[in-house]
Design a protein around this motif. Sequence first.
Motif, PDB file in Angstrom:
ATOM      1  N   ARG A 142       0.808  -1.233  -0.135  1.00 34.58           N
ATOM      2  CA  ARG A 142      -0.091   0.105  -0.097  1.00 34.58           C
ATOM      3  C   ARG A 142       0.973   1.313  -0.064  1.00 34.58           C
ATOM      4  N   ILE A 143       1.987   1.103   0.810  1.00 29.37           N
ATOM      5  CA  ILE A 143       2.743   2.355   0.912  1.00 29.37           C
ATOM      6  C   ILE A 143       3.595   2.580  -0.661  1.00 29.37           C
ATOM      7  N   TYR A 144       3.775   1.418  -1.497  1.00 29.79           N
ATOM      8  CA  TYR A 144       4.475   1.610  -2.665  1.00 29.79           C
ATOM      9  C   TYR A 144       3.345   2.367  -3.574  1.00 29.79           C
ATOM     10  N   ARG A 145       2.044   1.489  -3.386  1.00 33.70           N
ATOM     11  CA  ARG A 145       1.249   1.916  -4.405  1.00 33.70           C
ATOM     12  C   ARG A 145       0.741   3.435  -4.177  1.00 33.70           C
ATOM     13  N   PHE A 146       0.837   3.986  -2.996  1.00 33.22           N
ATOM     14  CA  PHE A 146       0.552   5.433  -2.633  1.00 33.22           C
ATOM     15  C   PHE A 146       1.668   6.110  -3.454  1.00 33.22           C
ATOM     16  N   HIS A 147       2.752   5.886  -3.196  1.00 34.87           N
ATOM     17  CA  HIS A 147       3.918   6.815  -4.048  1.00 34.87           C
ATOM     18  C   HIS A 147       3.707   6.395  -5.641  1.00 34.87           C
ATOM     19  N   LEU A 148       3.346   5.270  -6.113  1.00 33.67           N
ATOM     20  CA  LEU A 148       3.076   4.988  -7.424  1.00 33.67           C
ATOM     21  C   LEU A 148       2.211   5.841  -8.130  1.00 33.67           C
ATOM     22  N   ASP A 149       0.896   5.679  -7.565  1.00 37.05           N
ATOM     23  CA  ASP A 149      -0.126   6.427  -7.837  1.00 37.05           C
ATOM     24  C   ASP A 149       0.189   8.258  -7.759  1.00 37.05           C
ATOM     25  N   ARG A 150       0.909   8.778  -6.898  1.00 40.17           N
ATOM     26  CA  ARG A 150       1.461   9.849  -7.141  1.00 40.17           C
ATOM     27  C   ARG A 150       1.996  10.349  -8.389  1.00 40.17           C
ATOM     28  N   VAL A 151       2.888   9.243  -8.794  1.00 42.33           N
ATOM     29  CA  VAL A 151       3.740   9.543  -9.943  1.00 42.33           C
ATOM     30  C   VAL A 151       2.658   9.339 -11.176  1.00 42.33           C
ATOM     31  N   ARG A 152       1.864   8.597 -11.112  1.00 44.48           N
ATOM     32  CA  ARG A 152       0.969   8.381 -12.314  1.00 44.48           C
ATOM     33  C   ARG A 152       0.142   9.298 -12.442  1.00 44.48           C
ATOM     34  N   ALA A 153      -0.130  10.208 -11.404  1.00 43.41           N
ATOM     35  CA  ALA A 153      -1.051  11.470 -11.398  1.00 43.41           C
ATOM     36  C   ALA A 153      -0.415  12.592 -11.636  1.00 43.41           C
TER      37      ALA A 153
END
Length: 159
Positions: A130-141
């Motif tokens: 979930r932590i990695y996904r949070f940062h990944l989503d920030r990059v994608r957005a």
Amino acid sequence: MGGPVRGEVPEVGDGPEYDLDFRAHPERYRHTPDEQGAFKIEPYKSELLPDWTVSDLTPAAEAAQTIHDRYRSYRDDGEFVGMDMARKYLQMGWTRAMRYAKYPGGRKYDDGEEREPERWYDTEKRRIARIYRFHLDRVRADPAYARAVDAHRERYGGD
């Protein structure tokens, strides 16, 4: 779609890396939405891999933040390849941690047969994912990331 490299590039004899500096030759890099090239695209692999981990919660949370910070640094320096490689490492952190969260030992297959996932086998790995996904989503957005993908494809061609 092809792999993450345009044209033929030899690999380093004693490692999995391509024998090419992609910072000096961004035109040879091809954007892929997956994790292809994460262990081959230099110098970014050497800059990102030492920080990447999914072993334990605290180091993984620090790693995800560090990789996201590197993403922002690459963005500020106009290095699309570095931006995309940081995205790949965040994505890889999410996918690997999720596999360990669902499957004992991270093994999706047992004797060639796909195992049934356990929800959630390892809750710490789920938190890491979930932590990695949070940062990944920030990059994608990040609109700058989308613009950089488009600019790279327009400048060097895309699939």
